[in-house]
Write a protein that holds these residues in place. Structure first.
Motif, short mmCIF file in Angstrom:
data_model
loop_
_atom_site.label_atom_id
_atom_site.label_comp_id
_atom_site.label_asym_id
_atom_site.label_seq_id
_atom_site.Cartn_x
_atom_site.Cartn_y
_atom_site.Cartn_z
N ASP A 25 0.85 -0.98 0.14
CA ASP A 25 -0.06 0.10 0.00
C ASP A 25 1.01 1.52 -0.05
O ASP A 25 0.54 2.22 -0.65
CB ASP A 25 -0.79 0.02 1.27
CG ASP A 25 -2.08 0.65 1.07
OD1 ASP A 25 -2.43 1.50 0.14
OD2 ASP A 25 -3.14 0.68 1.71
N HIS A 220 -8.29 -1.08 8.74
CA HIS A 220 -7.30 -0.59 7.68
C HIS A 220 -7.43 1.03 7.46
O HIS A 220 -8.57 1.33 6.72
CB HIS A 220 -7.54 -1.21 6.48
CG HIS A 220 -6.46 -0.56 5.36
ND1 HIS A 220 -5.32 -1.59 4.74
CD2 HIS A 220 -6.47 0.42 4.52
CE1 HIS A 220 -4.72 -0.95 3.96
NE2 HIS A 220 -5.44 0.35 3.55
N HIS A 222 -6.64 5.05 7.29
CA HIS A 222 -5.46 5.87 6.63
C HIS A 222 -5.85 7.20 7.35
O HIS A 222 -6.69 7.52 7.96
CB HIS A 222 -6.09 6.32 5.12
CG HIS A 222 -5.68 5.06 4.22
ND1 HIS A 222 -4.52 5.23 3.04
CD2 HIS A 222 -5.99 3.76 4.04
CE1 HIS A 222 -4.50 4.05 2.55
NE2 HIS A 222 -5.35 3.33 2.93
N GLY A 252 -1.30 5.40 0.39
CA GLY A 252 -2.37 6.05 -0.30
C GLY A 252 -2.97 4.96 -1.21
O GLY A 252 -3.00 3.48 -0.99
N ASN A 262 -1.27 5.68 5.26
CA ASN A 262 -1.92 4.88 6.05
C ASN A 262 -1.62 5.31 7.55
O ASN A 262 -0.43 5.86 7.73
CB ASN A 262 -1.38 3.34 6.01
CG ASN A 262 -1.61 2.83 4.49
OD1 ASN A 262 -1.31 3.05 3.42
ND2 ASN A 262 -2.61 1.80 4.66
MG MG Z 1 -4.86 1.29 1.71
#
Ligand code: MG
Ligand code: HMG
Length: 316
Positions: A25, A220, A222, A252, A262
């Motif tokens: 990621d 998860h 960000h 991102g 993240n």
């Molecule tokens: Mg992600």
């Protein structure tokens, strides 16, 4: 390392699994392409720092994510260096072509990635919301038949840059359909980092009401709006024990430009340690890795803990 201390909060889990997504990621969103040997060294250092799960790369179309076009070379490299340990590193596969590529290299853990919204499904997968399930169904079936573990991400679970607020019931519907296909774990993505703590609790409760308990969920986050750590604490209080995070706060999504980094693994580790929750990660080794990577990338890490503990690399 973590240990129960005087300042624990009541009712939290004793141990948490950190699912490291930095190499995938994080690096999928870099403006430039990072050399394969740097990626391999990054993965190896993360494992050495004690991260129990390190997601390595994606077997997506190289035109869609050129940053990860070297996925096969990276996995071959890691397998030479790490043997079976490399085969345990999860990789993203959107479709059967991606699964075939992962199987050829002996990968044992794959992750599909669905969208909770129509617009992002079209932009990220070139499929409608409903069509994405038809794409995933043979992937999950064939992966399970081959004895692989299948994780499923759900993106845009809190808000979507094109559609705005995303109804909770819509997210739970998409997630339960992915569980019904055979995914062992759902990773609930706040892709653009707009969620807040009460929303996190409500979403986890919504899944619980549909029979998907906290043992099947990962979060998860960000950190676009600075809420990732507060949201992680709310999720811990709701019983979640798996958290995705990215070393140094990299990350991102190339198909959602309002998605920034993240949740930084270091920031999560700091909070867990303070709460006396076991995680198995050596913070100094992790910070050193993020400082080293920031130097390779030529810009400082956005992680608060890396800045406080490691000093950030100066921009070139
Ligand atoms: Mg992600
Ligand atoms: P498509 O263009 O619809 O693909 O893309 P297709 O099925 O029509 O096939 C077209 C051509 O691509 C064919 O080749 C296929 O073989 C080839 P041709 O016959 O024309 O020569 N192809 C492939 N090649 C290599 N690997 C493959 C593959 N699949 C087809 N896997 C596709 C559909 C899904 C492939 C495309 O949309 C894609 O690659 N999307 C990936 C986007 C992506 O990786 N986004 C970032 C990850 S998601 C994320 O970051 C969010 C997350 O972190 C959670 C959160 O934060 O919310 C997970």
């Amino acid at each position: 390392m973590s240990r129960r201390g005087a300042y624990d909060l009541p009712g939290l889990p004793e141990r948490v699994t950190i699912y490291e997504v930095g190499p995938r990621d994080g690096l999928q969103n870099e403006p430039g392409v990072i050399p394969t040997d740097t990626k391999a060294a990054f993965c190896r250092r993360l494992l050495e720092a004690g991260l129990p799960v390190v997601e390595a790369t994606s077997f997506v179309h190289p035109r869609w994510v050129p940053q990860l076009a070297d996925a096969a070379d990276l996995m071959a490299w890691l397998t030479d260096e790490l043997g079976d340990r490399a085969r345990e590193m999860p990789v993203l596969v959107p479709n059967e072509r991606g699964l075939d590529r992962a199987l050829e290299l002996g990968c044992r853990h794959v992750a599909i990635f669905g969208s909770a919204t129509e617009t992002f499904a079209l932009r990220n997968l070139n499929r409608s919301l409903d069509e994405q399930f038809a794409m995933f169904e043979p992937v999950v079936r064939r992966a399970r038949d081959a004895g692989l573990d299948v994780r499923a991400y759900v993106s845009m679970c809190f808000g979507d840059p094109w559609e705005g607020a995303v109804p909770l019931a819509q997210v739970v519907d998409v997630g339960t359909r992915l569980v019904d296909l055979g995914a062992s774990q759902l990773s609930i993505g706040d892709t653009i980092g707009v969620g807040t703590a009460g929303h996190v609790r409500a979403l986890i409760a919504g899944f619980g009401e549909r029979g998907v308990g906290t043992d099947r969920l990962a979060m998860h986050f960000h950190d676009t709006y600075g809420q990732a750590l507060a949201n992680a604490l709310a999720a811990l209080q709701a019983g979640i024990t798996t958290f995705d995070a990215s070393a140094g706060g990299l990350g991102g999504c190339p198909y959602a430009h309002s998605a920034t980094g993240n949740l930084a693994t270091e920031d999560l580790v700091w909070m867990l340690t303070g709460l006396g929750i076991e995680h198995g990660v050596d913070l100094d080794a992790l910070v050193a890795t993020s400082v080293w990577l920031a130097d390779q990338l030529g810009r400082p890490s956005p992680s608060a803990v890396v800045r406080a503990r490691g000093g950030a690399a100066e921009p070139r």
